[in-house]
Design a protein around this motif. Structure first.
Motif, PDB file in Angstrom:
ATOM      1  N   HIS A  42       0.835  -1.201   0.000  1.00 35.58           N
ATOM      2  CA  HIS A  42       0.000   0.000   0.000  1.00 35.58           C
ATOM      3  C   HIS A  42       0.872   1.255   0.000  1.00 35.58           C
ATOM      4  O   HIS A  42       0.581   2.221  -0.712  1.00 35.58           O
ATOM      5  CB  HIS A  42      -0.904  -0.015   1.232  1.00 35.58           C
ATOM      6  CG  HIS A  42      -1.805   1.177   1.336  1.00 35.58           C
ATOM      7  ND1 HIS A  42      -2.854   1.408   0.459  1.00 35.58           N
ATOM      8  CD2 HIS A  42      -1.805   2.243   2.201  1.00 35.58           C
ATOM      9  CE1 HIS A  42      -3.461   2.527   0.775  1.00 35.58           C
ATOM     10  NE2 HIS A  42      -2.842   3.059   1.831  1.00 35.58           N
ATOM     11  N   ALA A  43       1.958   1.219   0.777  1.00 36.06           N
ATOM     12  CA  ALA A  43       2.869   2.362   0.815  1.00 36.06           C
ATOM     13  C   ALA A  43       3.540   2.568  -0.540  1.00 36.06           C
ATOM     14  O   ALA A  43       3.688   3.704  -1.011  1.00 36.06           O
ATOM     15  CB  ALA A  43       3.925   2.151   1.901  1.00 36.06           C
ATOM     16  N   GLU A  45       2.320   1.680  -3.408  1.00 41.04           N
ATOM     17  CA  GLU A  45       1.293   2.168  -4.328  1.00 41.04           C
ATOM     18  C   GLU A  45       1.105   3.676  -4.171  1.00 41.04           C
ATOM     19  O   GLU A  45       0.969   4.406  -5.165  1.00 41.04           O
ATOM     20  CB  GLU A  45      -0.024   1.440  -4.042  1.00 41.04           C
ATOM     21  CG  GLU A  45      -1.166   1.860  -4.958  1.00 41.04           C
ATOM     22  CD  GLU A  45      -2.459   1.129  -4.635  1.00 41.04           C
ATOM     23  OE1 GLU A  45      -3.511   1.556  -5.138  1.00 41.04           O
ATOM     24  OE2 GLU A  45      -2.407   0.147  -3.866  1.00 41.04           O
ATOM     25  N   LYS A  46       1.115   4.155  -2.927  1.00 46.10           N
ATOM     26  CA  LYS A  46       0.980   5.596  -2.690  1.00 46.10           C
ATOM     27  C   LYS A  46       2.182   6.364  -3.221  1.00 46.10           C
ATOM     28  O   LYS A  46       2.058   7.538  -3.589  1.00 46.10           O
ATOM     29  CB  LYS A  46       0.815   5.854  -1.191  1.00 46.10           C
ATOM     30  CG  LYS A  46      -0.522   5.372  -0.628  1.00 46.10           C
ATOM     31  CD  LYS A  46      -0.673   5.727   0.836  1.00 46.10           C
ATOM     32  CE  LYS A  46      -0.799   7.215   1.032  1.00 46.10           C
ATOM     33  NZ  LYS A  46      -1.047   7.578   2.450  1.00 46.10           N
ATOM     34  N   ASP A  47       3.341   5.689  -3.295  1.00 49.23           N
ATOM     35  CA  ASP A  47       4.553   6.325  -3.824  1.00 49.23           C
ATOM     36  C   ASP A  47       4.586   6.305  -5.344  1.00 49.23           C
ATOM     37  O   ASP A  47       5.547   6.791  -5.951  1.00 49.23           O
ATOM     38  CB  ASP A  47       5.801   5.632  -3.273  1.00 49.23           C
ATOM     39  CG  ASP A  47       6.011   5.915  -1.799  1.00 49.23           C
ATOM     40  OD1 ASP A  47       5.468   6.932  -1.320  1.00 49.23           O
ATOM     41  OD2 ASP A  47       6.692   5.124  -1.121  1.00 49.23           O
ATOM     42  N   GLN A  56      -1.394  -5.698  -5.280  1.00 46.75           N
ATOM     43  CA  GLN A  56      -2.589  -5.540  -4.445  1.00 46.75           C
ATOM     44  C   GLN A  56      -3.790  -6.218  -5.090  1.00 46.75           C
ATOM     45  O   GLN A  56      -4.585  -6.888  -4.416  1.00 46.75           O
ATOM     46  CB  GLN A  56      -2.895  -4.050  -4.240  1.00 46.75           C
ATOM     47  CG  GLN A  56      -1.864  -3.322  -3.403  1.00 46.75           C
ATOM     48  CD  GLN A  56      -2.225  -3.342  -1.929  1.00 46.75           C
ATOM     49  OE1 GLN A  56      -2.295  -4.402  -1.328  1.00 46.75           O
ATOM     50  NE2 GLN A  56      -2.436  -2.176  -1.353  1.00 46.75           N
TER      51      GLN A  56
END
Length: 435
Positions: A42-43, A45-47, A56
């Motif tokens: 998730h981290a 993906e946010k980056d 995911q």
């Protein structure tokens, strides 16, 4: 050896080695994509890592993911085994020895190079490998989609025959976080106090203020009709900054005396205590129902900029008081000041047992002793738990065992258990050793 070096046999060797590489790829991908951290993905993906988006998505369709990988892995393993058998037959002839040799060699190759080695590597750095294999595995899952779908239908149908629901999950997100925190606590990566605080954040939404409040039996109250000098003495002796004020009956609370307001009022009278009017000094009381959730009350405190409220039941009778500190302590643990005891109502024994005051909350005892007495629903206090389980009002000297803990009643006042000794044990549940 000459037969082995023939061109068609060398081609077979090359194809077998290539199939082993594919098998290794499928095995490592399976391990990486099932062991990868959702949090890190998730981290990523946010980056902006698009591969993390694919990971995911694959993790959200685990049945299809595992079905596609296992299908591809079995195809290449079976094909490699068939070609190995053909190779050994070409070299040693069609005999039982050739078949046994092919089986032994292929088993060793698959076990070492297509299973143990790639999975050991994948488990050592699953997140990194998951990002690498995400795109090719996603393509393979799409290509094998129809076959995988048929396999899923068959598998789910067989599981339903045995009453197994593949969609059911007993674990919530909070349970997973608690499990991870407990694991890190055992490994020394998280301190117990940090664990308790994380638990407090996760569980605060499940609490009502009835479970958090200070019971009316333990609160200091001031009679509005008492002489001013007595009121001041009682207020100072209480050690609290806010004290309920009643008239005639303790259920008839007419205000809340704040020590700052009292100090200001005494200062304005120039030391003339007799002129003090407690009704004018006291603030209006704020009543809240006992069924209010702790989270809702916390928000109400923030909105009204208040720190103190009186808790009443459905009949309007005073049940206790709730403060902002009471709720915050459920998250951060005890907030102690110079007037607080170290652990209120809990005395640790060298044997691992504890002498506990009857009105101590089960949650507080669990935190203090790192125990797991049931506190999800039902009784709030340790005395309430014993009464609830025994279905009786115990007498001093009686002993009970419930939930893997032993409870000895040490003292009783009227119909209330005032003190008991609790220790962790492996005894079976029992009602009493002495009637």
């Amino acid at each position: 050896m000459a037969a082995f070096l023939e061109p068609h046999n060398l081609i077979l060797v090359g194809i077998i080695l290539m199939l082993l590489v594919f098998s290794s790829f499928f095995s490592s991908s399976e391990t990486a994509l099932t062991a990868a951290s959702r949090v890190r993905m998730h981290a990523a993906e946010k980056d902006g890592d698009k591969r993390a988006v694919i990971v995911q998505r694959l993790m959200n369709v685990r049945e299809r993911l595992l079905g596609g990988i296992l299908l591809g892995n079995n195809l290449v393993n079976i094909l490699a085994s068939v070609l190995t058998t053909t190779l050994f037959t070409n070299v040693f002839g069609a005999s039982a020895t050739a078949l046994a040799a092919a089986t032994a060699v292929m088993t060793a190759l698959i076990l070492i190079f297509a299973e143990v080695l790639p999975k050991t590597y994948a488990i050592s750095q699953p997140d990194k490998l998951a990002l690498i294999v995400a795109r090719p595995i996603n393509l393979i899952i799409k290509l094998l989609g129809p076959v995988v779908l048929i396999v899923q239908v068959i598998v789910n149908g067989v599981l339903r025959v045995f009453g197994i629901d593949t969609n059911a999950s007993a674990w919530t997100a909070a349970d997973e976080i608690k499990g991870a925190v407990d694991l890190h606590l055992q490994e020394g990566g998280v301190a117990k106090r940090a664990r308790d605080q994380i638990y407090g954040v996760l569980e605060i939404g499940e609490l009502s203020i009835e479970e958090v409040m200070t019971h009316r039996r333990n609160i200091a109250m001031i009679d509005a009709d008492a002489p001013p000098e007595q009121i001041i003495k009682e207020a100072i002796a209480s050690g609290h900054s806010r004290i309920p004020v009643y008239r005639e009956d303790t259920d008839n609370v007419i205000g809340v005396l704040h020590m700052k307001d009292l100090l200001k009022a005494v200062t304005k009278t120039n030391g003339s205590i007799e002129a003090l009017d407690i009704k004018k000094v006291a603030r209006d009381p704020w009543f809240v129902p006992e069924t209010t959730s702790a989270v809702k009350q916390l928000r109400a405190f923030q909105q009204k900029r208040e720190h103190f409220a009186l808790v009443v039941d459905e009949y309007g009778s005073l049940m206790g008081v709730i403060s902002l500190e009471d709720i915050l302590e459920e998250i951060v643990g005890d907030i102690q000041d110079e007037y607080d005891e170290e652990i209120v109502g809990v005395k640790r024994m060298k044997t691992g047992a504890a002498v506990v005051r009857g009105d101590v909350a089960i949650r507080d005892l669990n935190r203090a002793m790192d125990w797991k007495l049931p506190d999800d629903e039902g009784p709030v206090t340790i005395a309430g738990l014993v009464i609830h389980e025994s279905q009786t009002i115990p007498n001093s000297g009686q002993v009970f065992a419930y939930h893997g803990y032993r409870f000895e009643i040490l003292a009783k006042q009227r119909n209330q258990i005032s003190s008991l000794r609790v220790e962790k044990t492996f005894e079976p549940d029992m009602r009493s050793e002495r009637d």
